[in-house]
Write an enzyme that holds these catalytic residues in place. Structure first.
Site, mmCIF file in Angstrom:
data_model
loop_
_atom_site.group_PDB
_atom_site.id
_atom_site.type_symbol
_atom_site.label_atom_id
_atom_site.label_comp_id
_atom_site.label_asym_id
_atom_site.label_seq_id
_atom_site.Cartn_x
_atom_site.Cartn_y
_atom_site.Cartn_z
ATOM 1 N N VAL A 88 0.875 -1.180 0.000
ATOM 2 C CA VAL A 88 0.000 0.000 0.000
ATOM 3 C C VAL A 88 0.907 1.223 0.000
ATOM 4 O O VAL A 88 2.044 1.172 0.463
ATOM 5 C CB VAL A 88 -0.953 0.029 1.218
ATOM 6 C CG1 VAL A 88 -1.988 -1.082 1.107
ATOM 7 C CG2 VAL A 88 -0.180 -0.102 2.524
ATOM 8 N N SER A 89 0.414 2.330 -0.528
ATOM 9 C CA SER A 89 1.267 3.498 -0.745
ATOM 10 C C SER A 89 1.592 4.270 0.519
ATOM 11 O O SER A 89 2.644 4.882 0.637
ATOM 12 C CB SER A 89 0.623 4.434 -1.771
ATOM 13 O OG SER A 89 0.512 3.780 -3.013
#
Length: 218
Positions: A8-9
Site C-alpha cells: 500500500v502506498s
C-alpha cells in the site's frame, strides 16, 4: 514455498483487501501459505527500494517458490522497472501469480511460454499506460483552456492588499508607521499580519501607493 506480497502506498491505507484476496486464492487452488510468508510494504511503488520487497527478493525466495500478488501495480508503478524485476525473478526460477491478471501467471508454463506471454502483456500494459497518460494531459490542457476562456485565475491564489482579511488590513494601518520608524522589526510585523517575506514587501509597496493616493478603502 508460497509467498504473498502486499503493498500500500501510505501507512494510513489498509492492506486487508490484498491479504484476503491472496489467502482466498491459495484456499481455492490448494496452495499452502503461512501467515509469516505474507510480506507487506507500506511505501510508494515508484521504485523497488522497499524493505519488504528487498527482503523477499534477496533472502526469502528460492528456485521453485511461488510469489503471489493481487494486482500488477502492487509490485510497482514503473512499467520498465517491473519488467526488469519480473525477468530477474523468472531467471531465478521463481513462479509468479498475479490474481487479477491470470494470463501473466507463470506456473506450469514452459520457458518459451513465460517469455512470450510476459513480453506481449507487458508491451500491451505499457501501451495502455502511455495512452492513459496522454488522455490525462489532454484533459488537463482542455481544462486549462476552458478556465482561461471563462476568465478564471489559474495557479496559486493571488495575494495582494485587496485580498487580505479585514483584520490584516487593520494591523497594517495600525503598525505600518511604527515599522517605518523602526519601533518594530519587519519580522515582527510579518508575524502579526501572517505574511511571508516576499509577499510582505510586495504588499507594503502596494499600501504605500494606496496611502499616497489617499484612498478611503484602506
Amino acid at each position: 514455498m508460497v509467498f504473498g506480497y502486499v503493498r500500500v502506498s501510505t501507512k494510513d491505507q489498509c492492506e486487508d483487501r490484498q491479504i484476503e484476496a491472496i489467502k482466498e486464492y491459495c484456499k481455492i487452488n490448494n496452495l499452502e501459505l503461512e501467515e509469516r510468508n505474507i510480506v507487506i510494504d507500506k511505501q510508494s511503488g515508484k521504485d523497488f527500494d522497499r524493505e519488504g520487497y528487498q527482503l523477499l527478493k534477496n533472502y526469502l525466495l528460492r528456485p521453485g517458490d511461488t510469489l503471489i500478488i493481487k494486482e500488477l501495480d502492487r509490485l510497482g508503478r514503473n512499467m520498465e522497472q517491473i519488467k526488469q524485476e519480473w525477468h530477474e525473478l523468472i531467471s531465478r526460477e521463481v513462479n509468479i501469480i498475479v490474481i487479477d491478471t491470470p494470463i501473466l501467471n507463470t506456473t506450469d508454463r514452459t520457458d518459451l511460454e513465460k517469455k512470450l506471454i510476459s513480453n506481449i502483456v507487458f508491451e500491451l500494459l505499457s501501451y495502455m499506460a502511455q495512452k492513459e497518460r496522454e488522455r490525462i494531459k489532454q484533459r488537463q490542457r482542455e481544462g486549462i483552456e476552458s478556465a482561461k476562456k471563462a476568465g478564471k485565475h489559474l495557479g496559486r491564489p493571488r495575494i495582494d492588499f485587496e485580498t487580505l482579511s479585514k483584520q490584516q488590513k487593520e494591523f497594517i494601518k495600525q503598525y505600518y508607521h511604527r515599522w517605518k520608524n523602526g519601533e518594530i522589526t519587519a519580522v515582527g510585523f510579518m508575524q502579526k499580519i501572517g505574511l511571508k517575506r516576499n509577499t510582505f514587501y510586495k504588499i507594503m509597496k502596494q499600501y504605500e501607493k494606496i496611502s499616497e493616493g489617499g484612498s478611503e478603502n484602506i
